[in-house]
Scaffold this motif. Sequence first.
Motif, PDB file in Angstrom:
ATOM      1  N   GLN A  53     -44.847  -6.528 -24.541  1.00 36.16           N
ATOM      2  CA  GLN A  53     -45.963  -6.762 -25.453  1.00 36.16           C
ATOM      3  C   GLN A  53     -45.639  -6.286 -26.864  1.00 36.16           C
ATOM      4  O   GLN A  53     -45.084  -5.214 -27.061  1.00 36.16           O
ATOM      5  N   SER A  54     -45.984  -7.118 -27.828  1.00 37.49           N
ATOM      6  CA  SER A  54     -45.727  -6.812 -29.237  1.00 37.49           C
ATOM      7  C   SER A  54     -47.041  -6.405 -29.894  1.00 37.49           C
ATOM      8  O   SER A  54     -47.885  -7.255 -30.186  1.00 37.49           O
ATOM      9  N   LEU A  55     -47.212  -5.114 -30.109  1.00 37.94           N
ATOM     10  CA  LEU A  55     -48.447  -4.589 -30.694  1.00 37.94           C
ATOM     11  C   LEU A  55     -48.150  -3.993 -32.062  1.00 37.94           C
ATOM     12  O   LEU A  55     -47.121  -3.323 -32.254  1.00 37.94           O
ATOM     13  N   ASP A  56     -49.040  -4.240 -33.009  1.00 36.94           N
ATOM     14  CA  ASP A  56     -48.835  -3.785 -34.382  1.00 36.94           C
ATOM     15  C   ASP A  56     -48.624  -2.282 -34.444  1.00 36.94           C
ATOM     16  O   ASP A  56     -49.339  -1.503 -33.796  1.00 36.94           O
ATOM     17  N   GLY A  57     -47.632  -1.894 -35.239  1.00 37.67           N
ATOM     18  CA  GLY A  57     -47.355  -0.484 -35.449  1.00 37.67           C
ATOM     19  C   GLY A  57     -46.313   0.088 -34.515  1.00 37.67           C
ATOM     20  O   GLY A  57     -45.872   1.222 -34.712  1.00 37.67           O
ATOM     21  N   ASN A  58     -45.908  -0.685 -33.503  1.00 40.39           N
ATOM     22  CA  ASN A  58     -44.852  -0.226 -32.604  1.00 40.39           C
ATOM     23  C   ASN A  58     -43.485  -0.658 -33.122  1.00 40.39           C
ATOM     24  O   ASN A  58     -43.381  -1.476 -34.031  1.00 40.39           O
ATOM     25  N   VAL A 109     -22.260  -6.247 -26.839  1.00 39.34           N
ATOM     26  CA  VAL A 109     -23.436  -5.772 -26.116  1.00 39.34           C
ATOM     27  C   VAL A 109     -24.543  -5.521 -27.132  1.00 39.34           C
ATOM     28  O   VAL A 109     -24.327  -4.841 -28.136  1.00 39.34           O
ATOM     29  N   VAL A 110     -25.709  -6.086 -26.873  1.00 40.72           N
ATOM     30  CA  VAL A 110     -26.875  -5.829 -27.706  1.00 40.72           C
ATOM     31  C   VAL A 110     -27.770  -4.838 -26.983  1.00 40.72           C
ATOM     32  O   VAL A 110     -28.078  -5.015 -25.799  1.00 40.72           O
ATOM     33  N   ALA A 111     -28.155  -3.792 -27.684  1.00 40.62           N
ATOM     34  CA  ALA A 111     -29.072  -2.787 -27.149  1.00 40.62           C
ATOM     35  C   ALA A 111     -30.402  -2.917 -27.865  1.00 40.62           C
ATOM     36  O   ALA A 111     -30.482  -2.741 -29.084  1.00 40.62           O
ATOM     37  N   GLY A 112     -31.443  -3.267 -27.118  1.00 42.75           N
ATOM     38  CA  GLY A 112     -32.769  -3.442 -27.694  1.00 42.75           C
ATOM     39  C   GLY A 112     -33.694  -2.301 -27.304  1.00 42.75           C
ATOM     40  O   GLY A 112     -33.646  -1.804 -26.176  1.00 42.75           O
ATOM     41  N   PHE A 113     -34.542  -1.903 -28.239  1.00 46.05           N
ATOM     42  CA  PHE A 113     -35.456  -0.778 -28.036  1.00 46.05           C
ATOM     43  C   PHE A 113     -36.877  -1.215 -28.354  1.00 46.05           C
ATOM     44  O   PHE A 113     -37.135  -1.819 -29.398  1.00 46.05           O
ATOM     45  N   GLY A 114     -37.786  -0.886 -27.481  1.00 45.41           N
ATOM     46  CA  GLY A 114     -39.211  -1.048 -27.740  1.00 45.41           C
ATOM     47  C   GLY A 114     -39.888   0.292 -27.587  1.00 45.41           C
ATOM     48  O   GLY A 114     -39.797   0.912 -26.514  1.00 45.41           O
ATOM     49  N   VAL A 115     -40.515   0.787 -28.633  1.00 41.27           N
ATOM     50  CA  VAL A 115     -41.093   2.133 -28.632  1.00 41.27           C
ATOM     51  C   VAL A 115     -42.566   2.051 -29.022  1.00 41.27           C
ATOM     52  O   VAL A 115     -42.903   1.478 -30.068  1.00 41.27           O
ATOM     53  N   ASN A 116     -43.414   2.635 -28.203  1.00 42.02           N
ATOM     54  CA  ASN A 116     -44.852   2.671 -28.489  1.00 42.02           C
ATOM     55  C   ASN A 116     -45.129   3.772 -29.520  1.00 42.02           C
ATOM     56  O   ASN A 116     -45.439   4.900 -29.160  1.00 42.02           O
ATOM     57  N   LEU A 117     -44.988   3.417 -30.776  1.00 42.16           N
ATOM     58  CA  LEU A 117     -45.249   4.405 -31.820  1.00 42.16           C
ATOM     59  C   LEU A 117     -46.741   4.576 -32.071  1.00 42.16           C
ATOM     60  O   LEU A 117     -47.239   5.693 -32.211  1.00 42.16           O
ATOM     61  N   ALA A 118     -47.462   3.453 -32.137  1.00 40.83           N
ATOM     62  CA  ALA A 118     -48.871   3.488 -32.537  1.00 40.83           C
ATOM     63  C   ALA A 118     -49.837   3.180 -31.410  1.00 40.83           C
ATOM     64  O   ALA A 118     -50.934   3.747 -31.350  1.00 40.83           O
ATOM     65  N   VAL A 119     -49.434   2.249 -30.525  1.00 42.51           N
ATOM     66  CA  VAL A 119     -50.354   1.746 -29.501  1.00 42.51           C
ATOM     67  C   VAL A 119     -49.643   1.704 -28.154  1.00 42.51           C
ATOM     68  O   VAL A 119     -48.488   1.286 -28.072  1.00 42.51           O
ATOM     69  N   ALA A 120     -50.339   2.129 -27.102  1.00 48.05           N
ATOM     70  CA  ALA A 120     -49.802   2.051 -25.753  1.00 48.05           C
ATOM     71  C   ALA A 120     -50.282   0.768 -25.087  1.00 48.05           C
ATOM     72  O   ALA A 120     -51.487   0.588 -24.905  1.00 48.05           O
ATOM     73  N   PRO A 121     -49.380  -0.145 -24.739  1.00 45.79           N
ATOM     74  CA  PRO A 121     -49.808  -1.387 -24.095  1.00 45.79           C
ATOM     75  C   PRO A 121     -50.298  -1.139 -22.674  1.00 45.79           C
ATOM     76  O   PRO A 121     -49.911  -0.153 -22.038  1.00 45.79           O
ATOM     77  N   ILE A 155     -48.138   5.464 -22.931  1.00 45.70           N
ATOM     78  CA  ILE A 155     -48.565   6.393 -23.976  1.00 45.70           C
ATOM     79  C   ILE A 155     -47.945   5.958 -25.299  1.00 45.70           C
ATOM     80  O   ILE A 155     -46.905   5.282 -25.314  1.00 45.70           O
ATOM     81  N   ALA A 156     -48.559   6.347 -26.393  1.00 43.62           N
ATOM     82  CA  ALA A 156     -48.009   6.104 -27.729  1.00 43.62           C
ATOM     83  C   ALA A 156     -47.640   7.433 -28.366  1.00 43.62           C
ATOM     84  O   ALA A 156     -48.291   8.464 -28.127  1.00 43.62           O
ATOM     85  N   LEU A 157     -46.607   7.414 -29.185  1.00 42.90           N
ATOM     86  CA  LEU A 157     -46.175   8.628 -29.874  1.00 42.90           C
ATOM     87  C   LEU A 157     -47.258   9.141 -30.807  1.00 42.90           C
ATOM     88  O   LEU A 157     -47.277  10.330 -31.160  1.00 42.90           O
ATOM     89  N   ALA A 158     -48.187   8.258 -31.200  1.00 43.89           N
ATOM     90  CA  ALA A 158     -49.275   8.648 -32.098  1.00 43.89           C
ATOM     91  C   ALA A 158     -50.116   9.787 -31.536  1.00 43.89           C
ATOM     92  O   ALA A 158     -50.806  10.475 -32.287  1.00 43.89           O
ATOM     93  N   GLU A 159     -50.062  10.013 -30.226  1.00 42.80           N
ATOM     94  CA  GLU A 159     -50.789  11.139 -29.650  1.00 42.80           C
ATOM     95  C   GLU A 159     -50.156  12.471 -30.047  1.00 42.80           C
ATOM     96  O   GLU A 159     -50.769  13.527 -29.872  1.00 42.80           O
ATOM     97  N   HIS A 160     -48.920  12.424 -30.562  1.00 39.10           N
ATOM     98  CA  HIS A 160     -48.237  13.628 -31.011  1.00 39.10           C
ATOM     99  C   HIS A 160     -47.987  13.630 -32.515  1.00 39.10           C
ATOM    100  O   HIS A 160     -48.070  14.676 -33.161  1.00 39.10           O
ATOM    101  N   VAL A 161     -47.638  12.444 -33.068  1.00 34.35           N
ATOM    102  CA  VAL A 161     -47.337  12.365 -34.495  1.00 34.35           C
ATOM    103  C   VAL A 161     -47.499  10.924 -34.954  1.00 34.35           C
ATOM    104  O   VAL A 161     -47.256   9.992 -34.179  1.00 34.35           O
ATOM    105  N   GLN A 162     -47.920  10.744 -36.199  1.00 38.06           N
ATOM    106  CA  GLN A 162     -47.998   9.409 -36.781  1.00 38.06           C
ATOM    107  C   GLN A 162     -46.624   9.049 -37.342  1.00 38.06           C
ATOM    108  O   GLN A 162     -46.062   9.798 -38.150  1.00 38.06           O
ATOM    109  N   MET A 163     -46.081   7.904 -36.915  1.00 39.67           N
ATOM    110  CA  MET A 163     -44.746   7.500 -37.338  1.00 39.67           C
ATOM    111  C   MET A 163     -44.718   5.987 -37.507  1.00 39.67           C
ATOM    112  O   MET A 163     -44.968   5.243 -36.557  1.00 39.67           O
ATOM    113  N   ALA A 164     -44.416   5.527 -38.706  1.00 37.82           N
ATOM    114  CA  ALA A 164     -44.326   4.090 -38.959  1.00 37.82           C
ATOM    115  C   ALA A 164     -42.975   3.562 -38.483  1.00 37.82           C
ATOM    116  O   ALA A 164     -41.974   4.288 -38.499  1.00 37.82           O
TER     117      ALA A 164
END
Length: 230
Positions: free
Chosen positions: A40-45, A112-124, A132-141
């Motif tokens: 899932q592609s959520l804004d802010g992640n 080799v391509v290494a892809g990363f998806g990180v929930n920075l702002a929103v947890a899908p 969980i989103a990292l926003a529960e600990h710190v705001q990170m764009a």
Amino acid sequence: MDVTGSTNSDLGGDPAAVEGDWLVARRQEAGRGRQGREWQSLDGNFFGSTLVELKPGDPETATLSLVAGLALVDAIDLAAPQAGPMLKWPNDLMLDGAKLAGILLERSGDRVVAGFGVNLAVAPAIEGRETIALAEHVQMAPQAFAPLLAGAFSRMLAAWRQTAPSALSMAWLQRGHPVGTPLTVHDGEGRAIAGRFAGLEEDGAMRLDTGEAIEVIRAGDVMLAPVPDA
């Protein structure tokens, strides 16, 4: 980049791309996880991929999963020093018992391509799994997280080429679920194998103690759950 289909597909399909290049997008329209699952592609992640060019004398390609995991945990440590994320074999990063991020490695020839998806702002919402989103600990764009991950990956890739494979496995074990953790592996062929985590092989494969034998698992989905009663 603003919008793309998949950063893995776009970077891997670019003949001009070289090792060290990154492709980061604000949004993916065809992002995917392991075994073709939708990501899932959520804004802010964060959605980003980088390229590794395999060279003669490089360690086993499978160990790049350890490189990617260790780079990701290092980047999260820099962003949120008190968070304490934990790696989950083979390609997830957990935080407070929930999924924070995932990694997808895809090989084509000597690239080799290494892809990363990180929930920075929103947890899908993922059925059957806590997120969980990292926003529960710190705001990170995403644009602030990107250089942290790129730097960590570059350092880990250099270490991958310069140190013994056993050292990489030991480093992963320092940040992964502890030896003895009860878990169940779904192998993609309909089997669910329950046991306890018994460490890693040098190539990054998981050792699973079923109580009757040590099985070496090279692919599968892992659920950190109590071993079912016999």
